[in-house]
Design an enzyme around this catalytic site. Structure first.
Site, PDB file in Angstrom:
ATOM      1  N   GLU A  58       0.825  -1.215   0.000  1.00 51.80           N
ATOM      2  CA  GLU A  58       0.000   0.000   0.000  1.00 51.80           C
ATOM      3  C   GLU A  58       0.862   1.270   0.000  1.00 51.80           C
ATOM      4  O   GLU A  58       0.463   2.288  -0.557  1.00 51.80           O
ATOM      5  CB  GLU A  58      -0.945  -0.064   1.215  1.00 51.80           C
ATOM      6  CG  GLU A  58      -2.162   0.802   1.149  1.00 51.80           C
ATOM      7  CD  GLU A  58      -2.883   0.851  -0.202  1.00 51.80           C
ATOM      8  OE1 GLU A  58      -3.149   1.987  -0.654  1.00 51.80           O
ATOM      9  OE2 GLU A  58      -3.163  -0.210  -0.808  1.00 51.80           O
ATOM     10  N   HIS A  88       3.718   1.758  -1.634  1.00 52.65           N
ATOM     11  CA  HIS A  88       4.055   2.044  -3.048  1.00 52.65           C
ATOM     12  C   HIS A  88       2.825   2.555  -3.795  1.00 52.65           C
ATOM     13  O   HIS A  88       2.903   3.487  -4.584  1.00 52.65           O
ATOM     14  CB  HIS A  88       4.518   0.773  -3.769  1.00 52.65           C
ATOM     15  CG  HIS A  88       5.771   0.165  -3.233  1.00 52.65           C
ATOM     16  ND1 HIS A  88       5.779  -1.031  -2.563  1.00 52.65           N
ATOM     17  CD2 HIS A  88       7.051   0.578  -3.283  1.00 52.65           C
ATOM     18  CE1 HIS A  88       7.024  -1.336  -2.227  1.00 52.65           C
ATOM     19  NE2 HIS A  88       7.813  -0.377  -2.644  1.00 52.65           N
ATOM     20  N   GLN A 121      22.887  -1.343  -4.850  1.00 49.61           N
ATOM     21  CA  GLN A 121      22.592  -0.708  -3.567  1.00 49.61           C
ATOM     22  C   GLN A 121      22.568  -1.697  -2.409  1.00 49.61           C
ATOM     23  O   GLN A 121      22.241  -1.333  -1.283  1.00 49.61           O
ATOM     24  CB  GLN A 121      21.283   0.085  -3.641  1.00 49.61           C
ATOM     25  CG  GLN A 121      20.019  -0.743  -3.753  1.00 49.61           C
ATOM     26  CD  GLN A 121      18.797   0.147  -4.013  1.00 49.61           C
ATOM     27  OE1 GLN A 121      18.629   0.698  -5.097  1.00 49.61           O
ATOM     28  NE2 GLN A 121      17.958   0.310  -3.005  1.00 49.61           N
ATOM     29  N   LYS A 138       9.355   7.333   3.996  1.00 48.71           N
ATOM     30  CA  LYS A 138       9.918   6.386   4.973  1.00 48.71           C
ATOM     31  C   LYS A 138      11.437   6.341   4.800  1.00 48.71           C
ATOM     32  O   LYS A 138      12.180   6.269   5.753  1.00 48.71           O
ATOM     33  CB  LYS A 138       9.332   4.978   4.800  1.00 48.71           C
ATOM     34  CG  LYS A 138       9.873   4.034   5.889  1.00 48.71           C
ATOM     35  CD  LYS A 138       9.189   2.709   5.882  1.00 48.71           C
ATOM     36  CE  LYS A 138       9.714   1.805   4.795  1.00 48.71           C
ATOM     37  NZ  LYS A 138      11.113   1.362   5.058  1.00 48.71           N
ATOM     38  N   GLN A 194      17.158   8.763   1.827  1.00 49.68           N
ATOM     39  CA  GLN A 194      17.187   8.535   0.370  1.00 49.68           C
ATOM     40  C   GLN A 194      16.556   9.736  -0.366  1.00 49.68           C
ATOM     41  O   GLN A 194      17.091  10.218  -1.366  1.00 49.68           O
ATOM     42  CB  GLN A 194      16.417   7.256   0.043  1.00 49.68           C
ATOM     43  CG  GLN A 194      16.116   7.063  -1.432  1.00 49.68           C
ATOM     44  CD  GLN A 194      15.539   5.696  -1.738  1.00 49.68           C
ATOM     45  OE1 GLN A 194      16.272   4.712  -1.750  1.00 49.68           O
ATOM     46  NE2 GLN A 194      14.254   5.601  -1.994  1.00 49.68           N
ATOM     47  N   SER A 245       6.633  -1.893   4.572  1.00 44.57           N
ATOM     48  CA  SER A 245       7.921  -2.118   3.915  1.00 44.57           C
ATOM     49  C   SER A 245       7.896  -3.522   3.316  1.00 44.57           C
ATOM     50  O   SER A 245       7.313  -4.432   3.912  1.00 44.57           O
ATOM     51  CB  SER A 245       9.043  -2.045   4.959  1.00 44.57           C
ATOM     52  OG  SER A 245      10.207  -2.664   4.478  1.00 44.57           O
ATOM     53  N   SER A 246       8.535  -3.679   2.172  1.00 43.35           N
ATOM     54  CA  SER A 246       8.608  -5.016   1.571  1.00 43.35           C
ATOM     55  C   SER A 246       9.331  -5.974   2.515  1.00 43.35           C
ATOM     56  O   SER A 246       9.101  -7.174   2.503  1.00 43.35           O
ATOM     57  CB  SER A 246       9.349  -4.961   0.241  1.00 43.35           C
ATOM     58  OG  SER A 246       8.742  -3.984  -0.578  1.00 43.35           O
ATOM     59  N   ARG A 247      10.218  -5.425   3.345  1.00 40.13           N
ATOM     60  CA  ARG A 247      11.008  -6.278   4.252  1.00 40.13           C
ATOM     61  C   ARG A 247      10.198  -6.774   5.449  1.00 40.13           C
ATOM     62  O   ARG A 247      10.650  -7.675   6.157  1.00 40.13           O
ATOM     63  CB  ARG A 247      12.260  -5.539   4.715  1.00 40.13           C
ATOM     64  CG  ARG A 247      13.271  -5.371   3.579  1.00 40.13           C
ATOM     65  CD  ARG A 247      14.599  -4.817   4.055  1.00 40.13           C
ATOM     66  NE  ARG A 247      15.636  -4.962   3.038  1.00 40.13           N
ATOM     67  CZ  ARG A 247      16.033  -3.981   2.225  1.00 40.13           C
ATOM     68  NH1 ARG A 247      15.487  -2.790   2.297  1.00 40.13           N
ATOM     69  NH2 ARG A 247      16.989  -4.211   1.338  1.00 40.13           N
TER      70      ARG A 247
END
Ligand code: PAF
Length: 282
Positions: free
Chosen positions: A36, A38, A62, A150, A154, A186-188
């Site tokens: 959500e 993204h 990266q 977040k 970056q 987060s994808s993580r």
């Protein structure tokens, strides 16, 4: 229909065509495994532009050698379906060997800003981010690009790069999207086991406690950081990597908050490293 393009030339050609037709192009760079957070960036893009390109590329430069590139979640089919239902126009998903062919040796690096916070434990990370974002900017040639807040460091690094290299691209930041218990999406998060996932909600609780402290009149970074540390340390599985209060543009630590400052944390739960932040305003 949503178009999935893997070829760099084809993406570049299509962007040039859209520009010549007068379209306003917005790029949302991602590494896929879309959640959500993204999708909220894509919604911002849809409000700002009329041709939306979402890049999906798990960028090897990266990741450090000991990091999670091999297990990083990938699901192009489901990502494409989500983007199609939102109304994005193109998924740009190049292969690693076309982005970094044999002999590749050019990197873009933002000094200073990339060195504190996450840069301390991830020394090659931001160089990889700025390099790939630069390449994506050249290939897609967007008018606007959207990044999540977040990853506040970056975002600051990319803003600096865009300004320093005279890129005519508007950089927009999208808000942090949270789960019901406050954990930043987060994808993580998918790496967390049940117990870690439950305990990880402490991160947001600690940030909220800092906000409350600031509202009560506390402005000294040391005091705010101590409060956050105490709350995190009450949770058995939380291993603190850093807690810092920094200037929102320079990412340099500040002793006292005047105006506003960024409280940023990185905390490990088992093998998963999570970051989060909040803007503190006095
Ligand atoms: O934030 C990310 O997902 C990545 O760092 C980015 C900006 C897509 C570059 O690979």
């Amino acid at each position: 229909m949503i178009e999935v393009i893997t070829d760099i030339e084809e993406m570049n050609r299509l962007s040039r065509e859209k520009r010549s037709e007068g379209a306003r192009i917005c790029l949302v760079p991602t590494m896929g495994a879309l959640h959500e957070g993204h999708l909220s960036l894509v919604r911002i893009a849809l409000e700002k532009a009329d041709f939306i390109v979402v890049s999906i590329f798990v960028n090897p430069t990266q990741f450090g050698q000991q990091e999670d590139i091999d297990i990083y979640p990938r699901d192009l089919k489901s990502d494409t379906e989500k983007l199609y239902s939102l109304g994005a126009h193109v998924v740009f998903a190049p292969g690693s060997s076309s982005m970094y062919p044999k002999g590749y040796s050019t990197f873009v690096s933002v000094e200073g800003l990339s060195e504190g916070l996450c840069g301390r434990s991830r020394p090659v990370h931001f160089r990889g981010v700025t390099t790939v974002v630069n390449k994506l900017f050249v290939i897609v040639n967007p008018h606007i690009a959207v990044f999540g807040r977040k990853d506040a460091q970056q975002l600051a690094v990319i803003r600096r790069m865009t300004e320093d290299l005279n890129m005519d691209i508007e950089i927009t930041g999208g808000p942090i999207i949270r789960e019901e218990d406050g954990l930043a999406m987060s994808s993580r998060n998918s790496y967390l086991n049940e117990q870690e996932r439950k305990q990880a909600a402490v991160i947001y609780r600690s940030l909220c406690a800092a906000e409350t402290l600031v509202k009560s009149g506390v402005k000294t970074s040391d005091n705010i950081i101590s409060k956050v540390r105490n709350i995190l340390e009450e949770t058995a599985m939380a291993k603190i990597e850093y807690i810092d209060i920094v200037d929102v543009d320079s990412m340099k630590s500040v002793d006292d908050i005047s105006g506003s400052a960024l409280l940023a944390v990185a905390v490990w739960f088992g093998k998963t490293r999570l970051i989060d932040n909040v803007i503190l305003t006095v």
